[in-house]
Design an enzyme around this catalytic site. Sequence first.
Site, PDB file in Angstrom:
ATOM      1  N   LYS A  14       0.882  16.213  43.429  1.00 39.44           N
ATOM      2  CA  LYS A  14       0.725  16.780  42.240  1.00 39.44           C
ATOM      3  C   LYS A  14       1.318  15.720  41.088  1.00 39.44           C
ATOM      4  CE  LYS A  14       0.356  21.603  42.646  1.00 39.44           C
ATOM      5  NZ  LYS A  14       0.933  23.064  42.684  1.00 39.44           N
TER       6      LYS A  14
ATOM      7  N   LYS B 160      -8.903  19.567  50.795  1.00 39.50           N
ATOM      8  CA  LYS B 160      -8.776  20.993  50.773  1.00 39.50           C
ATOM      9  C   LYS B 160      -9.589  21.396  49.633  1.00 39.50           C
ATOM     10  CE  LYS B 160      -5.020  22.544  48.662  1.00 39.50           C
ATOM     11  NZ  LYS B 160      -3.788  23.036  48.367  1.00 39.50           N
TER      12      LYS B 160
ATOM     13  N   LYS C  80      -8.483  24.703  43.469  1.00 37.94           N
ATOM     14  CA  LYS C  80      -9.122  25.292  42.227  1.00 37.94           C
ATOM     15  C   LYS C  80      -9.010  24.215  41.029  1.00 37.94           C
ATOM     16  CE  LYS C  80      -5.492  28.390  42.468  1.00 37.94           C
ATOM     17  NZ  LYS C  80      -5.318  29.894  42.347  1.00 37.94           N
TER      18      LYS C  80
END
Length: 329
Positions: A114, A196, A199
């Site tokens: 992130k 993965k 969204k």
Amino acid sequence: MKDKKIILSGIQPTGTFTLGNYIGAVRNWTKLQEDYNCIYMIANMHAITVRQDPSALRRNTANAYALLLACGIDPAKSIAFIQSHNRCHAEMNWVLSCSTQFGELSRMTQFKAKAEKHPDDINAGLFTYPVLMAGDILLYQSDLVPVGADQKQHLELTRDIAQRFNQKYGELFTIPEPYIGETGARVMSLQDPTSKMSKSDDNPNACIFILEDKDTIVRKFRRAVTDSDTCVRYAEGKDGINNLMTIYSAVTGKSYEEIEREFDGKGYGDFKTAVGETVADHLAPVRERFNQFAADKEYLEKCWTEGAQKAESIARRTLSKAYRKVGFN
Ligand code: TYM
């Protein structure tokens, strides 16, 4: 509450749930309601580790709650609440932060990913987020935590923090076990089956959102990246097909052998269409129920208010014990 084992899990309200969230987590949550004391949480405090538009977050949080109910979480059987409604989470976060090492948090792969994705906003919350998550779990003395494979590292850290606290201050926390489903613990991107399904993927064809209409879902599956072979079988190196077989298996309950037999002699095109249609049909009732729940704000508010009261009454007991143990007057 202690007669059955305790389950806790959470999901972030950043947009609607993906097929990965559904297959990897929420679908299992609904099944566990019968045999466990289940507590499910919309993790809106976790969501602000990445910049959010406040009105969108408010809307997404209400919709995520409606979606939980639409997926089959029954507020009469489980406790379903919104994290920020229970102040114990913020308070426990501080206590546990002081039993967590900087080095441990630095090793979290999700933090690294992130931070790389948002280099202009590597805030302290993003770094300490796994401590907040540990508190979510430990406040309820949870035995099991049903999650997808991507959360396993956070679960291991939670266990380490709990053990360390118990050693330092005396037994308090139950040491939780991860509960990771056999099929679908890692649903992959339809465009890059080595990463993965997420969204936040920039390519809209990579991710299925569970409220999408049938045409969109089928179209995305038809465009799924596969390989140059033509035979539907589960094998090393066939990441795209393996992923589609996992998804198909998760929604139909069929084994890989059954799927291979079903599509024997048929090409990838037929298989992709079948997976798309099956997934879309499986999700159709969820979409319908979502529309009903989302329209009934009064019912939603009643459910989440009651959910928060029940959650807080359990969490407050653990928090008070933790305060006493660390020496707060
Ligand atoms: P979140 O919101 O990213 O995801 C919610 C759940 O969905 C699972 N998941 C997947 N499973 C399979 N394949 C995928 N592609 C996929 N993508 C997501 C996740 O593993 C997760 O179980 N930190 C958590 C939320 C949280 C939490 C908690 C979970 C907050 N507090 C306490 C458990 C216990 C998160 O960000 O999940």
